[in-house]
Design a protein around this motif. Structure first.
Motif: not given
Length: 374
Positions: A188-189, A261-264, A283-286, A313-314
């Motif tokens: 998923a991540g 922030g983190v990527d995933v 993070r933005r775009g994460g 993306t959530l």
């Protein structure tokens, strides 16, 4: 045949469970496997929060129910029409069986198998049958497995064959903790080597996810939990830093350490505040992934404009967004090669008769993964 099972007759028992004993070890009658079914002698079964959430009524099910869903065992007998399994095969049991015919299965998303969802609600196997009875009364199956039993009849779609040289105690964790935790991170991540990853919630599933992030070659692995001992344990497993989300400034501290922030971010705690924290540290775009299961009534409030402007993306992940036939052998190989040292998560080995004391330890946060050895 006769077998001993851990039977839950009523939800919501008072704690401590070692005294109230919500699970009764009783003798049950187990019907022979029918078409498409297997009789499995249990080798090991893990105690999971998904079982606990039925005991404490967070996720209600029809009573009585024979609990347990994370397990490994040996096939004893196969029903008519079964060709993929034979007596003596070693198997990991999966809590969402695969029918192979519905649209999600055809799309390669067996975690969303539609007949399996109906069977889970009805407390039956994928065939619609109930194979367990106590004192002449039918007993509900727990998501197609009912693993807290010396023997179980399961649909063949609930089993994945594994090599016989894989220790069955470790193999049991492949059926839930590893599938859900590692799958949430890798599937998923879609975590890539060098990316940063935070795992929010450090129970057995969360720590399995953390091991998955390390195995994937994450550049930064952040362990997040309110419990200091779990954060310390995660650092011992290889996390690069640990954060208490309840501390003032925790979000800002993590963002500063990870460059925005983190990527995933993967939430595996099963509570809404943990998911909210995971969203805030992405993070933005994460990508933010939730694979926890809070009470069905709980709701997350998300600033919708923030999703848009952050191109964020959530997404949810059930059973780690896994294809069990593909991923269980893959994770087993990683385990045997030392990339997923999940044996470090097994804090207790217990007998079936000690199951209530085990669930009290789990409810009190005094265990990571406890395994019943049969």
């Amino acid at each position: 045949m006769k077998t001993r099972v851990a039977l839950l007759r009523e939800m919501g028992a008072a704690r401590p469970y070692g005294e109230s004993k919500p699970l009764e070890i009783v003798e049950a009658e187990l019907a022979a496997p029918g078409p498409g079914e297997l009789l499995v002698k249990m080798a090991a079964a893990g105690l999971c929060h998904s079982d606990l959430s039925t005991i404490n009524a967070d996720r209600p099910r029809e009573m009585p129910v024979a609990l347990g869903h994370e397990a490994s065992g040996v096939v004893q007998e196969v029903g008519p029409g079964v060709t993929r399994f034979a007596p003596g095969d070693h198997v990991v049991l999966v809590f969402v069986p695969t029918c192979g015919q519905c649209l999600p299965c055809a799309e390669g998303r067996p975690a969303l198998c539609e007949p399996a969802a109906v069977a889970a609600v009805n407390g039956t196997l994928l065939t619609g049958d109930k194979k367990i009875s106590v004192d002449g009364q039918p007993v509900n199956h727990h998501i197609g497995v009912s693993a807290f039993s010396e023997h179980a009849v399961v649909h063949e779609g609930s089993a994945v064959k594994i090599d016989k040289d894989i220790p069955l105690d470790k193999a049991a964790l492949l059926g839930c903790a590893v599938l859900t935790g590692v799958g949430a991170v890798l599937n998923a991540g879609n975590l890539k080597a060098g990316q940063s990853c935070a795992v929010v919630g450090l129970g057995g599933v969360g720590l399995a996810g953390l091991l998955g992030a390390i195995a994937a070659g994450a550049g930064q692995v952040v362990a997040v939990d309110i419990a200091a001992d779990k954060r310390e344990f995660a650092l011992g497993l290889g996390a690069h830093m640990a954060i208490d989300p309840s501390e003032d400034g925790a979000v800002e501290k993590l963002k500063e350490a990870t460059g925005g922030g983190v990527d995933v971010a993967v939430e595996l705690a099963g509570v809404v505040p943990a998911l909210d924290f995971a969203c805030k540290i992405t993070r933005r775009g994460g990508i933010t992934v939730t694979a926890g299961l809070p009470h069905p009534s709980k709701v997350l409030e998300v600033p919708v404009a923030g999703l848009t402007v952050a191109d964020a993306t959530l997404r949810g992940s059930y059973v780690g967004s896994c294809v069990p036939k593909r991923d269980i052998p893959r994770f087993a190989r990683m385990m045997e090669q030392g990339q997923l040292p999940i044996e470090k998560l097994m804090t207790h080995k217990i007998r079936l008769d000690e199951i209530n004391e085990g669930f009290e330890r789990l409810a009190a946060g005094q265990a990571i993964r406890q395994v019943i050895e049969f």
